[in-house]
Motif scaffolding. Structure first.
Motif, mmCIF file in Angstrom:
data_model
loop_
_atom_site.group_PDB
_atom_site.id
_atom_site.type_symbol
_atom_site.label_atom_id
_atom_site.label_comp_id
_atom_site.label_asym_id
_atom_site.label_seq_id
_atom_site.Cartn_x
_atom_site.Cartn_y
_atom_site.Cartn_z
ATOM 1 N N VAL A 1 37.410 13.640 12.639
ATOM 2 C CA VAL A 1 35.984 13.591 12.343
ATOM 3 C C VAL A 1 35.766 13.444 10.838
ATOM 4 O O VAL A 1 36.212 14.277 10.053
ATOM 5 C CB VAL A 1 35.276 14.880 12.832
ATOM 6 C CG1 VAL A 1 33.780 14.819 12.536
ATOM 7 C CG2 VAL A 1 35.530 15.100 14.318
ATOM 8 N N TYR A 2 35.103 12.367 10.444
ATOM 9 C CA TYR A 2 34.695 12.191 9.057
ATOM 10 C C TYR A 2 33.244 12.660 8.942
ATOM 11 O O TYR A 2 32.371 12.170 9.667
ATOM 12 C CB TYR A 2 34.783 10.717 8.646
ATOM 13 C CG TYR A 2 36.184 10.234 8.367
ATOM 14 C CD1 TYR A 2 36.719 10.280 7.078
ATOM 15 C CD2 TYR A 2 36.979 9.738 9.388
ATOM 16 C CE1 TYR A 2 38.011 9.832 6.823
ATOM 17 C CE2 TYR A 2 38.272 9.287 9.141
ATOM 18 C CZ TYR A 2 38.777 9.340 7.859
ATOM 19 O OH TYR A 2 40.058 8.896 7.602
ATOM 20 N N PHE B 1 31.051 14.376 19.076
ATOM 21 C CA PHE B 1 30.974 14.493 17.621
ATOM 22 C C PHE B 1 30.225 13.322 16.987
ATOM 23 O O PHE B 1 29.576 13.490 15.944
ATOM 24 C CB PHE B 1 32.376 14.637 17.021
ATOM 25 C CG PHE B 1 32.902 16.038 17.074
ATOM 26 C CD1 PHE B 1 32.501 16.989 16.148
ATOM 27 C CD2 PHE B 1 33.786 16.435 18.068
ATOM 28 C CE1 PHE B 1 32.964 18.296 16.201
ATOM 29 C CE2 PHE B 1 34.265 17.732 18.141
ATOM 30 C CZ PHE B 1 33.850 18.666 17.202
ATOM 31 N N GLU B 2 30.284 12.164 17.608
ATOM 32 C CA GLU B 2 29.546 11.027 17.051
ATOM 33 C C GLU B 2 28.032 11.210 17.181
ATOM 34 O O GLU B 2 27.275 10.533 16.497
ATOM 35 C CB GLU B 2 29.991 9.732 17.725
ATOM 36 C CG GLU B 2 31.346 9.243 17.223
ATOM 37 C CD GLU B 2 31.714 7.869 17.743
ATOM 38 O OE1 GLU B 2 31.209 7.480 18.811
ATOM 39 O OE2 GLU B 2 32.524 7.202 17.077
ATOM 40 N N SER B 3 27.600 12.116 18.035
ATOM 41 C CA SER B 3 26.164 12.370 18.189
ATOM 42 C C SER B 3 25.642 13.375 17.166
ATOM 43 O O SER B 3 24.435 13.602 17.084
ATOM 44 C CB SER B 3 25.865 12.887 19.606
ATOM 45 O OG SER B 3 26.326 14.225 19.771
ATOM 46 N N VAL C 1 27.914 13.427 10.708
ATOM 47 C CA VAL C 1 29.211 12.851 11.091
ATOM 48 C C VAL C 1 29.124 11.345 10.892
ATOM 49 O O VAL C 1 28.251 10.677 11.455
ATOM 50 C CB VAL C 1 29.565 13.191 12.551
ATOM 51 C CG1 VAL C 1 30.797 12.406 12.996
ATOM 52 C CG2 VAL C 1 29.823 14.684 12.687
ATOM 53 N N LYS C 2 30.028 10.807 10.092
ATOM 54 C CA LYS C 2 29.981 9.396 9.735
ATOM 55 C C LYS C 2 30.873 8.523 10.606
ATOM 56 O O LYS C 2 30.584 7.353 10.817
ATOM 57 C CB LYS C 2 30.398 9.229 8.263
ATOM 58 C CG LYS C 2 29.496 9.970 7.294
ATOM 59 C CD LYS C 2 28.050 9.503 7.412
ATOM 60 C CE LYS C 2 27.136 10.224 6.446
ATOM 61 N NZ LYS C 2 25.736 9.744 6.549
ATOM 62 N N GLU C 3 31.967 9.071 11.084
ATOM 63 C CA GLU C 3 32.873 8.317 11.937
ATOM 64 C C GLU C 3 33.784 9.273 12.680
ATOM 65 O O GLU C 3 34.102 10.360 12.177
ATOM 66 C CB GLU C 3 33.722 7.357 11.102
ATOM 67 C CG GLU C 3 34.596 6.401 11.892
ATOM 68 C CD GLU C 3 33.794 5.498 12.819
ATOM 69 O OE1 GLU C 3 33.444 5.967 13.921
ATOM 70 O OE2 GLU C 3 33.524 4.345 12.446
ATOM 71 N N VAL C 4 34.179 8.884 13.882
ATOM 72 C CA VAL C 4 35.107 9.685 14.683
ATOM 73 C C VAL C 4 36.139 8.747 15.295
ATOM 74 O O VAL C 4 35.786 7.692 15.827
ATOM 75 C CB VAL C 4 34.390 10.460 15.812
ATOM 76 C CG1 VAL C 4 35.381 11.369 16.537
ATOM 77 C CG2 VAL C 4 33.231 11.266 15.267
ATOM 78 N N PHE C 5 37.402 9.140 15.211
ATOM 79 C CA PHE C 5 38.477 8.364 15.822
ATOM 80 C C PHE C 5 39.194 9.209 16.870
ATOM 81 O O PHE C 5 39.416 10.409 16.673
ATOM 82 C CB PHE C 5 39.491 7.914 14.771
ATOM 83 C CG PHE C 5 38.951 6.893 13.811
ATOM 84 C CD1 PHE C 5 38.869 5.557 14.160
ATOM 85 C CD2 PHE C 5 38.512 7.279 12.548
ATOM 86 C CE1 PHE C 5 38.363 4.615 13.278
ATOM 87 C CE2 PHE C 5 38.009 6.344 11.653
ATOM 88 C CZ PHE C 5 37.931 5.006 12.020
ATOM 89 N N GLU D 1 34.625 14.311 4.059
ATOM 90 C CA GLU D 1 35.630 15.282 4.472
ATOM 91 C C GLU D 1 36.103 14.964 5.893
ATOM 92 O O GLU D 1 35.426 14.245 6.633
ATOM 93 C CB GLU D 1 35.056 16.699 4.428
ATOM 94 C CG GLU D 1 34.657 17.177 3.047
ATOM 95 C CD GLU D 1 35.861 17.384 2.137
ATOM 96 O OE1 GLU D 1 36.964 17.649 2.667
ATOM 97 O OE2 GLU D 1 35.686 17.279 0.914
ATOM 98 N N THR D 2 37.246 15.513 6.270
ATOM 99 C CA THR D 2 37.765 15.307 7.619
ATOM 100 C C THR D 2 37.988 16.649 8.317
ATOM 101 O O THR D 2 38.275 17.660 7.680
ATOM 102 C CB THR D 2 39.104 14.540 7.598
ATOM 103 O OG1 THR D 2 40.026 15.223 6.729
ATOM 104 C CG2 THR D 2 38.910 13.103 7.152
ATOM 105 N N ALA D 3 37.834 16.614 9.627
ATOM 106 C CA ALA D 3 38.118 17.773 10.471
ATOM 107 C C ALA D 3 38.779 17.257 11.740
ATOM 108 O O ALA D 3 38.546 16.112 12.155
ATOM 109 C CB ALA D 3 36.834 18.531 10.800
ATOM 110 N N TYR D 4 39.586 18.119 12.368
ATOM 111 C CA TYR D 4 40.361 17.693 13.525
ATOM 112 C C TYR D 4 40.234 18.718 14.649
ATOM 113 O O TYR D 4 40.364 19.925 14.418
ATOM 114 C CB TYR D 4 41.839 17.522 13.138
ATOM 115 C CG TYR D 4 42.048 16.496 12.048
ATOM 116 C CD1 TYR D 4 42.325 15.169 12.353
ATOM 117 C CD2 TYR D 4 41.948 16.856 10.706
ATOM 118 C CE1 TYR D 4 42.501 14.219 11.355
ATOM 119 C CE2 TYR D 4 42.112 15.916 9.695
ATOM 120 C CZ TYR D 4 42.389 14.601 10.029
ATOM 121 O OH TYR D 4 42.548 13.663 9.038
#
Length: 225
Positions: free
Chosen positions: A103-104, A64-66, A70-74, A48-51
């Motif tokens: 945020v994935y 968010f990467e911590s 959470v699998k990936e953040v751009f 899923e994604t969140a913004y």
């Protein structure tokens, strides 16, 4: 206010997420040497994604990467109307976009509601158009929603925070329907991890990340304490 306090404030303000005239070229050299290790597009589709937007995206991405699940953040830009925004245009306030993150996450491990808690717990949602030393609407607080369920989760949590009087001032976070996310330039991805000695990272980003880790230990990935 003492002279030492004024000097400390001036030093902090001198650090900014905004680009410097001579900064971009050197950062791109760093990026050329260090690639972002990310999942493939096919793998990311499983999640899923969140913004969210809450100040300089270098800081927000690292937070968010911590977080477990959470699998990936751009890092990128959202909340505005202009197409193909650039870092310099956004950072200097020449667009209506804010610096934001994509945020994935795995909803089996962490829920959208918990990500909303991470969002509010890792910045000052009562600060209008500002986070730390960064000022302007490009650094405003925004919780994006993709459907009515996510909107209700955000609004209910804001109501809870206000009812419990967690903050001394009103929450000014925008609750905005998600439209489009523009991924930031390559050298911004994982910026904090790749540039630990950058003055802004040392003075602003790392302390902000450490405050979050201290207050949300149960949300952290194993090995990130």
């Amino acid at each position: 206010m003492t002279r030492s306090t004024l000097m400390a404030m001036a030093l902090l303000i001198s650090f900014s997420c905004q680009p410097k005239k001579t900064e971009k070229q050197s950062e791109m050299v760093v990026e050329a040497k260090t690639e972002k290790t990310s999942l493939t597009a096919e793998q990311l589709q499983q999640y899923e994604t969140a913004y969210f937007a809450s100040g300089c995206f270098w800081c927000v991405e690292a937070i968010f990467e911590s977080v477990k699940g959470v699998k990936e953040v751009f890092s990128g830009y959202s909340g505005g109307t202009e197409t193909n925004p650039t870092y310099e245009d956004v950072a200097y306030g020449r667009t209506s976009h804010a610096e934001a993150v994509q945020v994935y996450y795995d909803p089996k491990t962490i829920t959208f509601q918990q990500l909303v808690q991470v969002f509010f717990g890792s910045h000052d949602p009562t600060s209008l158009n500002r986070q730390g030393p960064d000022r302007g609407p490009q650094y405003r607080s925004i919780a994006f929603y993709k459907n009515t369920e996510e909107k209700k989760i955000i609004e209910d949590y804001i109501a809870q925070l206000e009812q419990e009087k967690v903050y001394d001032r009103p929450i000014v976070t925008e609750v905005t329907k998600f439209d489009k996310f523009w991924k930031a330039e390559k050298y911004h991805q994982d910026y904090e991890r790749k540039n630990p000695n950058n003055p802004y990272i040392r003075a602003v980003s790392i302390p902000r990340l450490n405050r979050f880790k201290k207050n949300f230990q149960s949300f952290l990935k194993e090995g990130t304490h």
